[in-house]
Design a protein around this motif. Structure first.
Motif, PDB file in Angstrom:
ATOM      1  N   LYS A  41       0.847  -1.205   0.000  1.00 24.30           N
ATOM      2  CA  LYS A  41       0.000   0.000   0.000  1.00 24.30           C
ATOM      3  C   LYS A  41       0.885   1.259   0.000  1.00 24.30           C
ATOM      4  CE  LYS A  41      -0.407   0.370   5.016  1.00 24.30           C
ATOM      5  NZ  LYS A  41      -1.092  -0.159   6.196  1.00 24.30           N
ATOM      6  N   ARG A  56       2.793  -9.519   8.120  1.00 21.72           N
ATOM      7  CA  ARG A  56       2.474  -8.504   7.115  1.00 21.72           C
ATOM      8  C   ARG A  56       3.402  -7.305   7.289  1.00 21.72           C
ATOM      9  NH1 ARG A  56      -2.291  -9.362  10.168  1.00 21.72           N
ATOM     10  NH2 ARG A  56      -1.953  -7.235  10.912  1.00 21.72           N
ATOM     11  N   THR A 115       6.789  -1.271   6.070  1.00 18.41           N
ATOM     12  CA  THR A 115       7.932  -0.390   6.312  1.00 18.41           C
ATOM     13  C   THR A 115       9.279  -1.107   6.311  1.00 18.41           C
ATOM     14  OG1 THR A 115       6.377   0.588   7.872  1.00 18.41           O
ATOM     15  CG2 THR A 115       8.530   1.600   7.728  1.00 18.41           C
ATOM     16  N   SER A 166       5.747  -4.618  10.932  1.00 26.39           N
ATOM     17  CA  SER A 166       7.186  -4.335  11.001  1.00 26.39           C
ATOM     18  C   SER A 166       7.729  -4.220  12.433  1.00 26.39           C
ATOM     19  CB  SER A 166       7.508  -3.050  10.232  1.00 26.39           C
ATOM     20  OG  SER A 166       7.290  -3.275   8.854  1.00 26.39           O
ATOM     21  N   ARG A 226       6.343   4.844   4.094  1.00 25.29           N
ATOM     22  CA  ARG A 226       5.387   5.018   2.998  1.00 25.29           C
ATOM     23  C   ARG A 226       5.330   6.456   2.542  1.00 25.29           C
ATOM     24  NH1 ARG A 226       3.222   0.568   5.581  1.00 25.29           N
ATOM     25  NH2 ARG A 226       2.473   1.703   7.373  1.00 25.29           N
TER      26      ARG A 226
HETATM   27  C1  LIG Z   1      -0.101  -1.189   6.615  1.00 23.06           C
HETATM   28  C2  LIG Z   1      -0.431  -2.493   7.211  1.00 23.06           C
HETATM   29  C3  LIG Z   1       0.596  -3.392   7.552  1.00 23.06           C
HETATM   30  C4  LIG Z   1       2.075  -3.096   7.408  1.00 23.06           C
HETATM   31  O1  LIG Z   1       2.477  -2.194   8.383  1.00 23.06           O
HETATM   32  P1  LIG Z   1       4.057  -1.864   8.646  1.00 23.06           P
HETATM   33  O2  LIG Z   1       4.066  -1.300  10.003  1.00 23.06           O
HETATM   34  O3  LIG Z   1       4.449  -0.882   7.586  1.00 23.06           O
HETATM   35  O4  LIG Z   1       4.794  -3.133   8.536  1.00 23.06           O
HETATM   36  C5  LIG Z   1       0.210  -4.634   8.076  1.00 23.06           C
HETATM   37  N1  LIG Z   1      -1.094  -4.959   8.250  1.00 23.06           N
HETATM   38  C6  LIG Z   1      -2.098  -4.112   7.936  1.00 23.06           C
HETATM   39  C7  LIG Z   1      -3.494  -4.547   8.146  1.00 23.06           C
HETATM   40  C8  LIG Z   1      -1.800  -2.859   7.411  1.00 23.06           C
HETATM   41  O5  LIG Z   1      -2.814  -2.026   7.096  1.00 23.06           O
END
Ligand SMILES: *Cc1c(COP(=O)(O)O)cnc(C)c1O
Length: 227
Positions: A39, A216, A219, A201, A225
């Motif tokens: 994203k 997931r 970053t 992250s 981002r």
């Molecule tokens: C944006 C997002 C992430 C990733 O977040 P980071 O802190 O950048 O790793 C993971 N899960 C969901 C649901 C998100 O919206």
């Protein structure tokens, strides 16, 4: 370092950290799937991840996911590419979501379950789904509460015949994430659900310690981002 070099380097470092955590907690590295959350990323960054061999991605908005992925998916350049929806899904976007995504992680209400079931049937698909659990019971956050999970799971599986493979959560910002990961794991075990999508992250090592099978990360792979 160019952007693509840093994405490739970050992926390498992240895989090393995952391996280390897996060893530490007696886990099999391959049981921990890394979702690169693309994203708000540039197409260049996304391409860099693909060039480094990354094939599993997460997006949290349907519209943006189409911008990033429609062409790449249609060209079928990467037949093993998999896309997870990890953000809230409105019922009026279900048709588009089912057409593009491979896995839906944010199933959290009956109306959505019904709509997904009908749409998948029409499309002759049965996408694996996660139920999102609001482990912190935060009023503003999506997800089914832990108390409502048993009934909701029963509804999804038996009334809607959805393929529920696991649970997903996003812990409250100011709580120790590990408590929420442990709660999610207990709920999944209780209901015989094999997959756990948890850990971002800042906290994915805790998630691995608690049994995450999907983490997931945005970053730590792509850097900050754009917005
Ligand atoms: C944006 C997002 C992430 C990733 O977040 P980071 O802190 O950048 O790793 C993971 N899960 C969901 C649901 C998100 O919206």
């Amino acid at each position: 370092m160019s952007t693509s070099q840093s994405v490739s380097k970050n992926l390498e470092t992240t895989h090393q950290t995952i391996s280390k955590a897996a060893r530490q907690w007696n886990r099999v590295k391959n049981d921990i799937n890394l979702i690169a959350v693309s994203k708000h990323q540039t197409q260049e960054n996304i391409q860099a991840a693909l060039d480094s061999g990354q094939r599993l991605f997460g997006e949290n908005r349907v519209q943006e996911a189409y911008k990033h992925w429609e062409e790449i998916k249609n060209n079928n350049t990467y037949p093993d590419l998999k896309l997870h929806l990890i953000g809230p899904l409105q019922t009026n976007k279900v048709k588009e979501a089912v057409a593009l995504f491979d896995v839906i992680e944010t199933l959290d209400r009956e109306k959505l379950a019904r709509k997904l079931a009908g749409t998948m049937k029409e499309a002759n698909k049965s996408l694996p789904c996660f139920i999102q659990v609001n482990t912190g019971e935060e009023t503003q956050k999506a997800g089914i509460t832990p108390q409502d999970l048993t009934d909701f799971l029963d509804f999804c599986q038996n009334e809607c015949a959805l393929n529920i493979i696991g649970l997903m959560c996003i812990p409250p910002i100011d709580d120790p994430a590990a408590l929420h990961f442990a709660l999610l794991r207990n709920l999944a075990q209780k209901h015989n659900l094999p997959e756990l999508s948890m850990g971002m992250s800042n906290d994915y090592e805790d998630a691995i310690a608690n049994g995450a099978t999907y983490i997931r990360l945005g970053t730590s792979i792509f850097g900050q981002r754009n917005s």
